[in-house]
Design a protein around this motif. Structure first.
Motif, short mmCIF file in Angstrom:
data_model
loop_
_atom_site.label_atom_id
_atom_site.label_comp_id
_atom_site.label_asym_id
_atom_site.label_seq_id
_atom_site.Cartn_x
_atom_site.Cartn_y
_atom_site.Cartn_z
N ASP A 197 77.25 37.17 35.34
CA ASP A 197 77.80 36.12 36.20
C ASP A 197 78.13 36.65 37.59
N PRO A 198 77.13 37.20 38.29
CA PRO A 198 77.39 37.80 39.60
C PRO A 198 77.53 36.74 40.70
N LYS A 199 78.10 37.15 41.82
CA LYS A 199 78.15 36.27 42.99
C LYS A 199 76.77 36.20 43.65
N VAL A 200 76.07 37.33 43.61
CA VAL A 200 74.81 37.46 44.34
C VAL A 200 73.75 38.09 43.43
N PHE A 201 72.53 37.52 43.45
CA PHE A 201 71.38 38.12 42.78
C PHE A 201 70.50 38.80 43.82
N LEU A 202 70.08 40.02 43.53
CA LEU A 202 69.17 40.76 44.39
C LEU A 202 67.89 41.06 43.61
N PHE A 203 66.75 40.67 44.15
CA PHE A 203 65.47 40.87 43.48
C PHE A 203 64.60 41.79 44.34
N ASP A 204 64.15 42.90 43.75
CA ASP A 204 63.30 43.85 44.47
C ASP A 204 61.87 43.79 43.91
N GLU A 205 61.05 42.96 44.52
CA GLU A 205 59.64 42.76 44.12
C GLU A 205 59.52 42.61 42.60
N PRO A 206 60.20 41.65 41.99
CA PRO A 206 60.24 41.57 40.53
C PRO A 206 58.93 41.13 39.88
#
Length: 350
Positions: free
Chosen positions: A149-158
């Motif tokens: 349940d994060p505030k922010v999602f970070l995607f690195d070339e998924p």
């Protein structure tokens, strides 16, 4: 909300991120794009706290996080590699971080099942990664982030490890996930098609600096410079050498063309680059130029035809009527309002 305030990153004497200022609004889906080595993954890792910041500040949710540990930032990251534990089931992989936090088995199971339903993984919870497809493994990796349940999602070339069909499916899954969760998401890709289809706003990076930020359609229709014009769009924009023939006209491909809507006045003899997208070369009326077809890329309902309007000036045009043939000489037409002009330094002339 994420605020990057004059953020820089240096490795020795080499600067890879150079004074970046950027605000990402709460609930926004922002995509970083650019060529390899432009600094997009480094910038993402700096937000996550996985890369030390040489100067500047990172603020997340109104709090300064420049020196905070990654687990204190309220972010979850999905990497290019699935990084799943092969000896654990899907449920165990997704709930591993919760177990480390000390949550009980019943609470973990409830949170894992809730995340699994969002990603259509609820029937796979007892399988191990070896029994999953590439797309299913990537959904497990995303699910592992969701349960926190994060505030922010970070995607690195998924999606870069997936085949073409799975990439399309997963793009749709991620878009739906954003609509459902409404979390802030920052996504890194070198694929501008992913950027165009997913983003609320795109950040185009080159050499550690931001070239332009805007909505996908704004960057496509109204690029600030030659680099953005060529990077956004597939196939890329055609660029033709031209010379100003008057304050609002250019000589290009042997023709003098008036460019309507220019607020800047051109200096006679000024060298310019004239940009024109492939789909704008098949207008029903307008300025006509002949093209001898050298290569045809047939895509079913449409084709891309390649040729040259002048020596060493290749052109690609979108073709939707009939079946063009190599060697055929065809008339191309464009509306002068679709021309985009750039100066010798690559800056947009508006």
């Amino acid at each position: 909300m994420i605020d990057l305030r004059h953020v820089s990153k240096r490795f020795g004497g080499h600067t890879v991120i150079d004074g970046v200022d950027l605000s990402v609004e709460e609930g926004e889906f922002v995509v970083f794009v650019g060529p390899s080595g432009c600094g997009k993954s480094t910038l993402l890792r700096m937000i996550a706290g996985l890369e030390e910041i040489s100067s500047g500040d990172v603020w997340i949710g109104g709090e300064r996080m420049t020196d905070a540990e990654p687990y204190d930032r309220g972010v979850a990251m999905v990497f290019q590699s699935y990084a799943l534990y092969p000896h654990m089931t899907v449920a165990e992989n997704m709930g591993f971080a919760l177990r480390i936090q000390g949550l009980g088995a019943a609470e973990r199971r409830r949170m894992v099942e809730a995340a699994a339903r969002k990603l259509h993984l609820d029937h796979l919870l007892d399988r191990k990664p070896a029994a999953l497809s590439g797309g299913q493994r990537q959904r497990v990796a995303i699910g592992r982030a969701i349960v926190r349940d994060p505030k922010v999602f970070l995607f690195d070339e998924p999606l870069s490890n997936l085949d073409a069909e799975l990439r399309v499916q997963m793009r749709i899954e991620i878009a739906r996930l954003h609509q459902t969760l409404a979390n802030t998401m920052v996504y890194v890709t070198h694929d501008q098609t992913e950027a165009m289809t997913l983003a609320d706003r795109i950040v185009v990076l080159r050499g550690g600096r931001i070239e332009q930020v805007g909505r996908p359609t704004d960057l496509y229709d109204d690029p600030d410079n030659l680099f953005v014009a060529g990077f956004i769009g597939s196939p890329r924009m055609n660029f033709l050498p031209g010379v100003a023939a008057g304050p609002d006209s250019v000589r290009v491909a042997g023709l003098e063309v008036r460019v309507p809507g220019l607020s800047s006045r051109l200096a006679p003899g000024q060298e310019v680059q004239v940009g024109l997208r492939p789909e704008h070369l098949t207008a029903t009326e307008g300025v006509e130029v002949p093209l001898a077809i050298e290569v045809v890329e047939q895509l079913g309902a449409m084709a891309y035809v390649h040729g040259s309007l002048a020596p060493d000036v290749p052109v690609v045009a979108e073709w939707r009527s009939g079946r063009p043939r190599v060697g055929e000489r065809v008339p191309l037409r464009f509306d002068p309002r679709d021309l985009r002009l750039f100066d010798r330094e690559g800056r947009r002339i508006r």
